[in-house]
Write a protein that holds these residues in place. Structure first.
Motif, PDB file in Angstrom:
ATOM      1  N   ARG A 124     -33.639 -15.192  16.786  1.00  0.00           N
ATOM      2  CA  ARG A 124     -32.528 -14.650  15.988  1.00  0.00           C
ATOM      3  C   ARG A 124     -31.242 -14.607  16.808  1.00  0.00           C
TER       4      ARG A 124
ATOM      5  N   THR B  86     -40.648 -12.903  20.160  1.00  0.00           N
ATOM      6  CA  THR B  86     -40.114 -14.253  19.977  1.00  0.00           C
ATOM      7  C   THR B  86     -39.089 -14.286  18.843  1.00  0.00           C
ATOM      8  N   TYR B  87     -39.330 -13.511  17.791  1.00  0.00           N
ATOM      9  CA  TYR B  87     -38.359 -13.443  16.690  1.00  0.00           C
ATOM     10  C   TYR B  87     -36.998 -12.975  17.201  1.00  0.00           C
ATOM     11  N   ASP B  88     -36.979 -11.941  18.026  1.00  0.00           N
ATOM     12  CA  ASP B  88     -35.710 -11.419  18.526  1.00  0.00           C
ATOM     13  C   ASP B  88     -34.942 -12.473  19.321  1.00  0.00           C
TER      14      ASP B  88
ATOM     15  N   MET C 270     -41.796 -18.735  11.763  1.00  0.00           N
ATOM     16  CA  MET C 270     -40.492 -18.276  12.257  1.00  0.00           C
ATOM     17  C   MET C 270     -39.448 -18.334  11.148  1.00  0.00           C
TER      18      MET C 270
ATOM     19  N   PRO D  91     -41.026 -10.372  11.703  1.00  0.00           N
ATOM     20  CA  PRO D  91     -42.279 -11.112  11.536  1.00  0.00           C
ATOM     21  C   PRO D  91     -43.040 -10.710  10.287  1.00  0.00           C
TER      22      PRO D  91
ATOM     23  N   ARG E  39     -42.534  -9.973  17.305  1.00  0.00           N
ATOM     24  CA  ARG E  39     -41.198  -9.383  17.347  1.00  0.00           C
ATOM     25  C   ARG E  39     -40.424  -9.898  18.553  1.00  0.00           C
TER      26      ARG E  39
ATOM     27  N   GLY F 216     -43.294 -19.391  18.923  1.00  0.00           N
ATOM     28  CA  GLY F 216     -41.935 -19.184  19.391  1.00  0.00           C
ATOM     29  C   GLY F 216     -41.772 -18.948  20.874  1.00  0.00           C
TER      30      GLY F 216
ATOM     31  N   VAL G  83     -45.250 -14.897  13.769  1.00  0.00           N
ATOM     32  CA  VAL G  83     -44.631 -14.848  15.087  1.00  0.00           C
ATOM     33  C   VAL G  83     -44.649 -13.399  15.569  1.00  0.00           C
TER      34      VAL G  83
ATOM     35  N   ALA H 276     -39.947 -15.365   9.050  1.00  0.00           N
ATOM     36  CA  ALA H 276     -39.496 -14.149   9.733  1.00  0.00           C
ATOM     37  C   ALA H 276     -37.982 -14.019   9.670  1.00  0.00           C
ATOM     38  N   LEU H 277     -37.275 -15.116   9.868  1.00  0.00           N
ATOM     39  CA  LEU H 277     -35.814 -15.064   9.820  1.00  0.00           C
ATOM     40  C   LEU H 277     -35.317 -14.686   8.432  1.00  0.00           C
TER      41      LEU H 277
END
Length: 320
Positions: free
Chosen positions: A243, A238-240, A208, A217, A236, A178, A234, A211-212
């Motif tokens: 999102r 890149t997840y943030d 990803m 993650p 936190r 990500g 992934v 995670a979503l």
């Protein structure tokens, strides 16, 4: 969150060390998809992928003690090659940890650049080994869980925003850990706020997407042939970003990613790896949702695959 000032600073820092890759219209892909298409050709970047940007940004940010300790990276292919090459250029000793399933070309390029190559049985064990080496004193250059690396990758989006003659309505970016999509989305949110950013993963490399769905993650089982999109989870960070900034992450089969490589060769005249080939089936889905007013931007992230590998995949999936 990574801001546009972080990305602009990274752009100034790495400019002497990377290529400002072409951003051009692709009439061939436009005819294939039925809408205007602009391509950002990161496969023409140093080491054959966008990863040189983040690697350069991180290496140039290190202090003397961190450089002297030597750097270590875990990679499914492209990050390791990029770090090896950029470390050699900046006179830093590098160790690269890769799974044995990584593309043979990537393994060879990392070694040829002078890095110490450590192989493991899979991506899970590769991440475990790199953490051990970090604890032993090497300086970690993470492929995506690092704001400096993400800002470096975000320079792709900065250039796309500045150089695209026909502003895309929808930009499609491949997702592994990500880092690329986080940086590109941050740059476009600031420079082209009306543009929608979409991610794409392959089945069996859905870190990803998982995670979503989970709200953060989570570890995922890996089975995709596209090892360059296959981290076990992934971050936190890149997840943030995804999102907050990304429309949706689409998932396509390996077979369609390989078909996309063949279509990129036929219609765009570029030799791409499956991590970029997966953009085309995702773009078709986006066009079907958005309609004929769509203008598609594709970040063609890398071209590090051999003729033999691609033809083997094409045979495996009955595409020849």
């Amino acid at each position: 969150m990574i801001g546009i000032s972080d990305i602009e600073a990274a752009a100034r820092l790495i400019a002497p060390h990377i290529v400002r890759t072409p951003t051009v219209a692709s009439p061939g892909l436009g005819a294939l998809l039925g809408v205007p298409v602009t391509v950002k050709l990161e496969l023409l970047q140093r080491t054959g992928s966008f990863k040189a940007r983040g690697a350069a940004a991180k290496l140039l940010s290190l202090g003397e003690a961190e450089r002297a300790a030597g750097v270590v990276a875990v990679s499914g292919g492209n990050h390791g090659v990029a770090l090896a090459a950029m470390a050699a250029a900046l006179d830093v000793k590098a160790t690269v940890v890769m799974p044995r399933t990584a593309p043979a070309r990537s393994l060879a390029l990392a070694e040829e650049a002078g890095a110490t190559l450590r192989l493991t049985d899979g991506m899970d064990s590769a991440f475990e080994l790199v953490n051990t080496l970090r604890d032993e004193g090497l300086t970690l250059v993470h492929p995506f869980d690092d704001p400096v690396v993400i800002a470096g990758q975000g320079t792709v989006g900065l250039e796309l925003a500045e150089d695209a003659d026909d502003e895309p309505t929808d930009v499609v970016v491949s997702v592994g850990g990500g880092g690329l999509i986080a940086g590109v989305a941050a740059a476009l949110r600031a420079r082209r706020p009306g543009v929608r950013v979409w991610g794409v993963e392959t089945e069996g490399a859905e870190s990803m997407s998982a995670a979503l769905k989970a709200g953060g993650p989570v570890p995922v089982p890996l089975s995709s042939v596209v090892t360059t999109l296959s981290p076990p989870a992934v971050s936190r960070l890149t997840y943030d970003h995804v999102r907050e900034l990304v429309e949706e992450v689409l998932v396509v089969p390996d077979r369609e990613a390989v078909r996309g490589c063949l279509e990129l060769a036929d219609h765009a005249k570029v030799w791409a790896e499956p991590a970029a080939g997966c953009l085309l089936p995702a773009a078709r889905e986006i066009v079907s949702r958005v309609g004929p007013g769509a203008r598609i931007g594709l970040v063609v992230c890398g071209g590090n695959t051999s003729f033999g590998e691609l033809t083997d995949w094409a045979d495996r999936f009955g595409l020849r």
